[in-house]
Each structure stands twice: as structure tokens, then as C-alpha cells.
Design a protein around this motif. Structure first.
Motif, short mmCIF file in Angstrom:
data_model
loop_
_atom_site.label_atom_id
_atom_site.label_comp_id
_atom_site.label_asym_id
_atom_site.label_seq_id
_atom_site.Cartn_x
_atom_site.Cartn_y
_atom_site.Cartn_z
N TYR A 1 9.43 6.57 0.36
CA TYR A 1 8.84 5.25 0.61
C TYR A 1 9.59 4.58 1.77
CZ TYR A 1 6.25 5.20 -3.85
OH TYR A 1 5.38 5.47 -4.87
N GLU B 1 2.67 1.39 -3.46
CA GLU B 1 1.70 1.21 -4.56
C GLU B 1 2.17 0.12 -5.51
OE1 GLU B 1 1.89 5.19 -5.94
OE2 GLU B 1 0.54 5.94 -4.39
N THR B 2 2.62 -0.98 -4.90
CA THR B 2 3.11 -2.12 -5.69
C THR B 2 1.98 -3.11 -5.90
OG1 THR B 2 5.08 -1.85 -4.33
CG2 THR B 2 5.08 -3.67 -5.85
N LYS B 3 2.09 -3.83 -7.03
CA LYS B 3 1.07 -4.84 -7.34
C LYS B 3 1.27 -6.05 -6.46
CE LYS B 3 1.11 -7.18 -11.30
NZ LYS B 3 1.01 -7.54 -12.73
N PRO C 1 0.82 -1.23 0.00
CA PRO C 1 0.00 0.00 0.00
C PRO C 1 0.85 1.27 0.00
CG PRO C 1 -0.75 -1.51 1.71
CD PRO C 1 0.54 -2.04 1.19
#
Lengths: 392, 87
Positions: free
Chosen positions: A91, A36-38, A33
Motif C-alpha cells: 500500500y 480499500e478504506t472506508k 481506493p
């Protein structure tokens, strides 16, 4: 009867996890989250935060290339360069905050599921791979084995107690401090008060075991902190050298007469006189203190004679990152089996009022076994240390 | 006539204890007279026997207390019996 008890103990140790009961790991990705990684089904994400100017990061990068190759169907590695990319640096701060990491060393920083790793070293390499295996529920990669009645148990939880028992037992045949125990037993026979004899002998044995335990704990603490490769190589060479020396001694003495070498006359007479003096004290408390001090000094001096095996076992604990209560417990287990032959000799001697000795043949056999083990361990520590992380 | 043997050992020597156990067993079965000397406690007496660096030492003596032969180091029960000529 004694053999039966020992066999039962060995079997119990093999099947009973001594560490903690294994808990099934659930995979929870806290980083996705933030970055914003898959998140893909049936695949876990490994997040690697690095800097292009960081030398240690380069080492981890090389390791992660191997990880990608080995676990390509199960793991996706996401790399974030944090020096030139401000967003990645942000991040990193947020991820560190999420994990409550307060390490001053910023990178490399690695995250898999609920686990995070600050920095990179040989123990951390093993931990990262262990974490991957824990999250992958595939039998061939799982470090867990099915044990009847106990369910899934981590293999390392089973292996280490067994190693502690075997190594402690073999190390116990080392005759380095045995001669003092025999000295003491024979002099204890001369005391009229048998209860006093038992107590003094018990104090000597307990303190001897405790000194050995503390020495091994000290060595292990140092090895756990030092992650410098050249020191680990030096230790491996020392272990290898001790193993070769043991085997050389065995083959050299094989054709000679078995028996006791008469050496260190001055030292022996000094200790003999000391023991005689201690046993003559009118105050029993003084005798106890005297025996305790004797046990400490004698065992510290004799430690150098038998350093090889303790080094092997403590290095094994450090490699497997065993800390805290588990470390204390495994060392304690080692010591119990190390002291076993002394305890048996003392007990039988005191019960029969006849000093008992172990035939030289057992000492020779233990020299061969310990020599071979040390050579093997020394070589593995140099060439394949990951094999000693009990990943079998 | 009983055989005389002298055993030179030490309280700290495990091999000496093992050999002593064998000799006790032999003494029960055969006519043997055993004298013991300790390397540390009987220093003066031990000196006359030219003891090397290995213990135990078993010395077979004749009627005049003269040494016939000696056995050095840890031996098995059978080896001691053979050496004594009792087997």
C-alpha cells in the motif's frame, strides 16, 4: 504627517494578506481506493504509515493519539505497519507513487487529503494539524477569519507581516551601528558636492540593510534545515539570555546618567580615519566602493551586538515553515522597518544640514520592550513552541 | 554679563546632538556663549578637562575661564535651564 503614514501602513498590513490569497481547500482522498478504506461522510481520513522499529514513528504515534482525542468527531486515523505486514508495505509503495514522493526515508509517511508528509518533526507536526484544520469547515477550528471585502483569510497570513513590522521597528532602535551613521553624516556635510553626499549616504544605508537581510536569511536557512531539538533549545536559551541581559542593562543604567559611553577608542579612530580617507578619493567610484566595503565590515562586526531580535524573527519564520518568496518578502519587510529610523535621521540631517539624534530615552524604552519580548519568546520556544506557530 | 559654557561632545553621539539642539534653543532665548569641543577631533584640548566615560559634558565657566560646575550626560531642555539658573 509621518505618524499618519506609518499608521496607515500598519492598518493596511493587518488586513491585507501578504502571503497568497487564501484558497478554499477541497478534500480529496486519493488513498482510500488504494488501501480499500472506508470513507465516512463529514469525516476526513488520516493515513499513517509506520514501522515498529522506527523511533521517529513512535513520536508521531504519540502525537496522533492527541490528534485522535482532539479531533475525534472529524478525523479517523488509519495506521499501517509496513515492516511486518507485506500488504501494508505494498500500500505504501502505491500511495507514494500516487503522490510522486521520491524520499529515501520510507517511514513515517502521513497523508491527509491532497497533502502528504515525509518524516516527522516539529514543523511537520504543525503542518499536519494545519492540514486537518484546513479540511475541517468548522469555525472554531478554522484558521481562517472573515475580513471585510477580502473574504476568508488565513490568520497566519495576517499575523506574520505585523510581527515583521513591529519587530523590525523595535530592532531598529538598537544603537549598535547608529554611531557610524552619525560619524558618516557629519563627514558628508564637509563635502562640497551635495549630490555626492546623498549618494554615498544612500549606498551606506542600502548596503547596511542588505548585509542585515543576508545575515537573517542565512540564519533562517540554517534553522529551517536543522530539525534537531537540542539546537532549537540552545537558540531559545540564547534568546532568553539576551532578553534577560537587555533588561538587566536597562535596570542597571536607569539610575546612571543617560548619554553616550566612550568606549573602543582605537576602533573608533580607525573607522574615522577610514571614512575621511574614503571621502578624499578623487574618483567618485572609488569612494562608492570604499563606503560599500565600510558598510559591509562595520555591520558584520556590529551584528553580534544585535543578534537577539533577528534570531527571534528568523526562528518564528522557521517554526511556521515560511519558505520561498514569502520568506524573502517578510525578511525584506523586517529590514525596511529596521532601517526606518536610520533613513529618517539621514534624510532629515541632509535636508537641514544638521545632524539629528534620537534621545537616549527611546533607546532605553526599546531595550525594555525588546528584553521582555525576547524573554517571552525564549520561554515559549522551550515550553510551548506550538504557540508560536501563530495558531491564535 | 553672558554666561560661558563649554560643551564636550562627539559627532557619533546621539545624546550630544540632542543636547546641542536644546542649547541652540537656549542660546536664542538667553545670553549664553557656547564653545564646542569634539572628543575625537580636539583630543589635546579635551584632555585638560578630565573627561570620564560619558558624553556630553557641559561645563559652566566664570569670567576667568575657570570651571564652576559641570553637567554630565543627556539632559532635557528644562534640566539644562535649571542648572544654568535661568529658570
Amino acid at each position: 504627517m509621518r505618524k499618519k503614514i506609518l499608521w496607515i501602513m500598519l492598518i493596511v498590513l493587518c488586513v491585507f494578506p501578504m502571503h497568497v490569497f487564501a484558497i478554499e481547500e477541497t478534500y480529496n482522498d486519493k488513498v482510500a481506493p488504494i488501501t480499500e478504506t472506508k470513507m465516512e461522510n463529514d469525516k476526513i481520513n488520516l493515513y499513517f504509515f509506520k514501522s515498529n522499529t522506527c523511533i521517529v514513528c513512535k513520536k508521531e504515534e504519540e502525537f496522533l493519539e492527541l490528534v485522535k482525542e482532539k479531533y475525534q468527531d472529524y478525523v479517523t486515523v488509519y495506521t499501517f505497519e509496513t515492516t511486518d505486514d507485506e500488504k501494508n508495505a505494498e500500500y505504501l509503495s502505491k500511495v507514494k507513487e500516487a503522490f510522486g514522493s521520491n524520499q529515501t526515508k520510507t517511514v513515517p509517511f502521513t497523508v491527509i487529503g491532497e497533502k502528504h508528509f515525509d518524516g516527522f518533526s516539529t514543523p511537520i507536526k504543525a503542518e499536519i494539524e494545519d492540514a486537518i484544520k484546513e479540511y475541517i469547515e468548522i469555525g472554531e477550528y478554522s484558521n481562517k477569519i472573515e475580513v471585510p471585502f477580502l473574504g476568508k483569510v488565513d490568520k497566519t497570513d495576517v499575523s506574520i507581516p505585523l510581527v515583521a513590522v513591529i519587530f523590525g521597528y523595535i530592532d531598529g532602535f538598537n544603537p549598535c551601528a547608529m554611531w557610524i551613521l552619525l560619524f558618516l553624516i557629519n563627514l558628508l556635510f564637509t563635502l562640497e558636492n551635495k549630490k555626492k553626499s546623498w549618494i554615498l549616504g544612500f549606498i551606506f544605508l542600502s548596503i547596511s540593510g542588505f548585509v542585515y537581510f543576508l545575515s537573517m536569511l542565512g540564519i533562517n536557512l540554517i534553522l529551517s534545515v536543522i530539525a534537531v531539538d537540542w539546537i532549537k533549545i540552545a537558540i531559545a536559551i540564547f534568546i532568553l539570555g539576551t532578553g534577560i541581559w537587555n533588561l538587566t542593562k536597562y535596570f542597571k543604567n536607569r539610575k546612571q546618567e543617560a548619554g553616550c559611553e566612550v568606549i573602543d577608542e582605537k576602533k573608533r579612530k580607525k573607522i574615522l580615519t577610514k571614512i575621511q580617507t574614503i571621502l578624499k578619493y578623487k574618483s567618485f567610484l572609488l569612494s562608492c566602493i570604499g563606503i560599500a566595503i565600510l558598510a559591509i565590515t562595520v555591520n558584520l562586526v556590529e551584528l553580534t551586538c544585535s543578534l537577539g531580535f533577528p534570531m527571534v524573527f528568523t526562528e518564528l519564520l522557521a517554526l511556521n515553515n515560511i519558505t520561498g518568496f514569502a520568506r524573502i518578502f517578510y525578511l525584506f519587510l523586517y529590514i525596511i522597518f529596521y532601517m526606518l529610523d536610520d533613513i529618517i535621521i539621514f534624510t532629515i540631517s541632509m535636508l537641514t544640514l544638521q545632524a539629528t539624534g534620537i534621545t537616549n530615552r527611546y533607546n532605553q524604552i526599546s531595550k525594555v520592550i525588546s528584553g521582555v519580548i525576547m524573554i517571552l519568546m525564549g520561554m515559549l520556544l522551550i515550553i510551548k513552541p506550538e504557540w508560536l506557530m501563530l495558531n491564535f | 554679563m553672558s554666561k560661558k559654557i563649554l560643551v564636550i561632545g562627539a559627532v557619533w553621539c546621539p545624546s550630544c546632538l540632542v543636547v546641542n539642539q536644546h542649547l541652540k534653543k537656549i542660546q536664542k532665548e538667553y545670553d549664553i556663549c557656547i564653545e564646542n569641543l569634539d572628543y575625537d577631533f580636539d583630543e589635546e584640548k579635551v584632555k585638560q578637562y578630565d573627561v570620564g566615560t560619558k558624553l556630553p559634558i557641559i561645563i559652566l565657566k566664570d569670567e576667568r575661564n575657570k570651571e564652576i560646575k559641570r553637567l554630565v550626560g543627556e539632559k532635557t531642555y528644562q534640566e539644562i535651564l535649571e542648572w544654568l539658573g535661568e529658570k
